[in-house]
Design an enzyme around this catalytic site. Structure first.
Site, PDB file in Angstrom:
ATOM      1  N   HIS A 188      13.553 -71.712  30.880  1.00  0.00           N
ATOM      2  CA  HIS A 188      12.132 -72.414  30.378  1.00  0.00           C
ATOM      3  C   HIS A 188      11.176 -72.140  31.358  1.00  0.00           C
ATOM      4  CE1 HIS A 188      13.648 -75.523  27.681  1.00  0.00           C
ATOM      5  NE2 HIS A 188      14.746 -75.512  28.338  1.00  0.00           N
ATOM      6  N   GLU A 431       6.582 -58.121  -3.152  1.00  0.00           N
ATOM      7  CA  GLU A 431       6.506 -56.735  -2.955  1.00  0.00           C
ATOM      8  C   GLU A 431       6.956 -55.782  -4.046  1.00  0.00           C
ATOM      9  OE1 GLU A 431       8.139 -56.026   0.948  1.00  0.00           O
ATOM     10  OE2 GLU A 431       9.815 -57.264   0.464  1.00  0.00           O
ATOM     11  N   ASP A 455       5.099 -52.516   0.821  1.00  0.00           N
ATOM     12  CA  ASP A 455       5.815 -52.095  -0.578  1.00  0.00           C
ATOM     13  C   ASP A 455       5.307 -52.354  -1.664  1.00  0.00           C
ATOM     14  OD1 ASP A 455       8.133 -51.043   0.683  1.00  0.00           O
ATOM     15  OD2 ASP A 455       8.744 -52.907   1.513  1.00  0.00           O
ATOM     16  N   CYS A 502       1.399 -60.472   4.134  1.00  0.00           N
ATOM     17  CA  CYS A 502       1.806 -60.084   5.719  1.00  0.00           C
ATOM     18  C   CYS A 502       1.789 -58.616   5.637  1.00  0.00           C
ATOM     19  CB  CYS A 502       3.322 -61.091   6.024  1.00  0.00           C
ATOM     20  SG  CYS A 502       4.467 -60.214   4.734  1.00  0.00           S
TER      21      CYS A 502
HETATM   22  C1  PEP Z   1       5.546 -55.117   3.368  1.00  0.00           C
HETATM   23  O1  PEP Z   1       6.183 -54.459   2.470  1.00  0.00           O
HETATM   24  O2  PEP Z   1       4.363 -55.102   3.211  1.00  0.00           O
HETATM   25  C2  PEP Z   1       5.881 -55.783   4.382  1.00  0.00           C
HETATM   26  C3  PEP Z   1       5.445 -56.620   5.196  1.00  0.00           C
HETATM   27  O3  PEP Z   1       7.339 -55.360   4.739  1.00  0.00           O
HETATM   28  P1  PEP Z   1       7.950 -54.349   5.514  1.00  0.00           P
HETATM   29  O4  PEP Z   1       6.485 -53.440   5.825  1.00  0.00           O
HETATM   30  O5  PEP Z   1       8.714 -54.619   6.660  1.00  0.00           O
HETATM   31  O6  PEP Z   1       8.564 -53.509   4.332  1.00  0.00           O
HETATM   32 MG    MG Z   2       8.388 -54.435   2.672  1.00  0.00          MG
END
Ligand code: PEP
Ligand code: MG
Length: 545
Positions: A188, A431, A455, A502
């Site tokens: 902790h 993706e 991707d 992301c």
């Molecule tokens: C992506 O493909 O944008 C992604 C966030 O996954 P990774 O880069 O881990 O393939």
């Molecule tokens: Mg990816």
């Protein structure tokens, strides 16, 4: 100059004088007592005083590190009242006619050693908690204070270990960093350090304690876990430069801290961080991210020489959730394959691995791996605000199979009376172009979408993301990619679901306005980009054309 290596639990650099943390040495002596009733009364009074102190520490922790992290002091209060612990103390006083201080000290040691000898790392870390409460009760019996403030100048605190209550009682303005010889990143104390934004290194080793003296100069690098005693001029200069960079960030942070990520015309956007390991949490908190939008769980597998077990995974996911104290944490299931190869998976050699058995395809083909991870994830869901996200979706049937496995894993947990959260959000990554094109069918089946632009760009433009020679063909701003994101956003919103990005493109602030106009609700970026993206969001006015 001597360098010691520990584990950085909170990333930041500090340069300054050392102050060696000394507890007032509590010398507990065994004394024979005639009146054991009087001793039991002293014990009850001391326990009541300890509980009052813990209540005050709880209030301080609540303000500084939030409810989930303050909860440890609630547990400390319960430990003070623990029946087994108290019975052992009372038994010792009455049967051996000894003073309360001695009975508490011996019982505390016994319980602490019992915890330390357990196999489970979580239970081992509780050993420090028992010692902490025992010392507190002893101090209340002796009415002494545990630590004195020695200096007004901010210092790097060096200690053998720090109890959670000692950590939370530190005056942040007087502490540049803390460095301990022992301690685990599960403790902790480490979790509190991250939440209090104090640069911290733990587990530097016993020998560092005999080398440090009050007033010595040192550099503590919470990013690398390096503690440099008596640094040369060059090292100090490099550390100061790193600190200046951090200062700039801090100023931006001050400007943004506590402020909502809201556009000028009032739209709220979540800005989250991407991580690859639980060790990145320090950076997430340092940059004041609103949550974790992508935890690439495959790194857990890549760092190991064999499949991580359900328990090993559970502990890591739980630690991340607890450290984030109720903020959203989205963990992506295993994305092995393509450029991320792991020997012990014994994958067959493929002509085109980026188009082969990767991510969800591997998980659906090898359900034992998938179920182990899902059990660990659902078990961890009871400890925070979890979202689970599935990568590389291209078909409705894949999602149907995934959801069926999730239901079966939850049913199994329920049958075994293992807790999990029904609130756990389930989402998919967009993706593949296919996922964007059928997003109207996928949206009703999930809680959220998150666009993996890395991707999505690769598969839309037929450009291998690993090949630097085709960089100029791989236009990340290509209108086809933006169009697919737009389609996915439209589908998500049609069914009342949220959509984030992301992939790396989320951090490209030249596109932030485009993304917000498309309707993106969340942007998840590397921790170091969080503040810049937040600043950009706050400068955009979507009411203007
Ligand atoms: C992506 O493909 O944008 C992604 C966030 O996954 P990774 O880069 O881990 O393939
Ligand atoms: Mg990816």
């Amino acid at each position: 100059m001597t360098t010691y290596k520990g584990k950085g639990v909170y990333g930041a650099v500090a340069v300054g004088k050392i102050s060696v943390f000394k507890r007032q040495d509590v010398q507990v002596k065994r004394e024979k007592v005639e009146n054991t009733d009087n001793e039991l009364k002293r014990l009850e009074d001391a326990k009541a005083a300890a509980i009052t102190q813990l209540g005050e520490i709880y209030e301080k922790a609540l303000k500084e590190v939030g409810e989930a992290n303050a909860a440890i002091f609630d547990i400390h209060m319960m430990m003070v009242e623990d029946e087994d612990y108290n019975d052992a103390i009372v038994e010792m006083i009455t049967s051996q006619n000894v003073n309360a201080e001695y009975a508490v000290a011996i019982t505390g040691d016994n319980f602490a050693e019992m915890f330390a000898a357990m196999d489970d790392a979580y239970m081992q870390a509780r050993s420090a908690d028992v010692r902490d409460i025992s010392n507190r009760i002893i101090n209340c019996l002796m009415s002494s204070v545990t630590n004195e403030e020695k200096s007004n100048e901010p210092v790097i605190i060096c200690a053998d270990d720090l109890a959670p209550s000692e950590t939370v009682s530190l005056d942040k303005d007087k502490v540049l960093a803390f460095v301990t010889a022992h301690g685990s990143s599960n403790s902790h104390t480490a979790i509190l350090a991250r939440n209090m934004n104090i640069p911290a290194i733990i587990g530097v080793g016993e020998e560092f304690l005999s080398a440090v003296k009050d007033g010595d100069i040192a550099v503590a690098n919470g990013f690398t876990g390096e503690f440099i005693l008596d640094p040369d001029a060059e090292t100090i200069e490099a550390a100061e430069m790193k600190r200046a960079e951090e200062q700039e960030k801090k100023e931006l942070l001050q400007k943004l801290k506590g402020k909502e990520n809201i556009t000028l015309d009032g739209r709220k956007i979540n800005v989250y961080a991407n991580i690859g390991s639980a060790d990145n949490i320090g950076a997430v908190l340092l940059n004041d991210a609103g949550g974790i939008g992508l935890f690439r769980s495959e790194f857990l597998y890549l760092e190991n020489s064999d499949y991580p077990t359900e328990d090993e995974q559970f502990k890591i996911y739980k630690r991340v959730l607890e450290s984030m104290a109720g903020k959203k944490v989205i963990i992506r299931t295993l994305d092995i394959g393509a450029d991320k190869q792991c020997d012990y998976f014994n994958m067959p050699k493929e002509e085109n691995p980026a188009l082969g058995i990767r991510a969800i395809r591997l998980c659906l083909n090898r359900p034992e791996i998938f179920r182990t991870q899902l059990r660990a994830l659902f078990r961890a869901s009871a400890f925070g605000n979890l979202g689970i996200m599935f990568p590389m979706i291209a078909n409705v049937w894949e999602l149907e199979e995934i959801l069926a496995v999730c239901e079966s894993v939850k049913a199994e947990l329920k049958k075994d009376s293992i807790e999990y959260s029904e609130e756990t959000e389930l989402g998919i990554m967009i993706e593949t172009p296919a996922a964007a094109l059928i997003s109207h069918k996928l949206a009703p089946m999930v809680d959220f979408f998150s666009v993996g632009t890395n991707d999505l760009t690769q598969y839309t433009l037929a450009c291998d993301r690993q090949n630097p020679d085709i960089d100029r063909f791989c236009d990340t701003h290509h209108e086809a990619v933006i169009k697919l994101i737009e389609m996915a956003a439209e589908s998500a919103h049609r069914y009342g679901k949220w959509i984030g990005i992301c992939g790396e493109l989320a951090a490209d602030t030249t596109l932030t306005e485009t993304f917000l106009r498309i309707g993106i609700d969340e942007l998840s970026v590397s921790p170091s980009f969080v503040l810049k993206v937040r600043d950009t969001v706050r400068s955009i006015d979507l009411s203007k054309n």
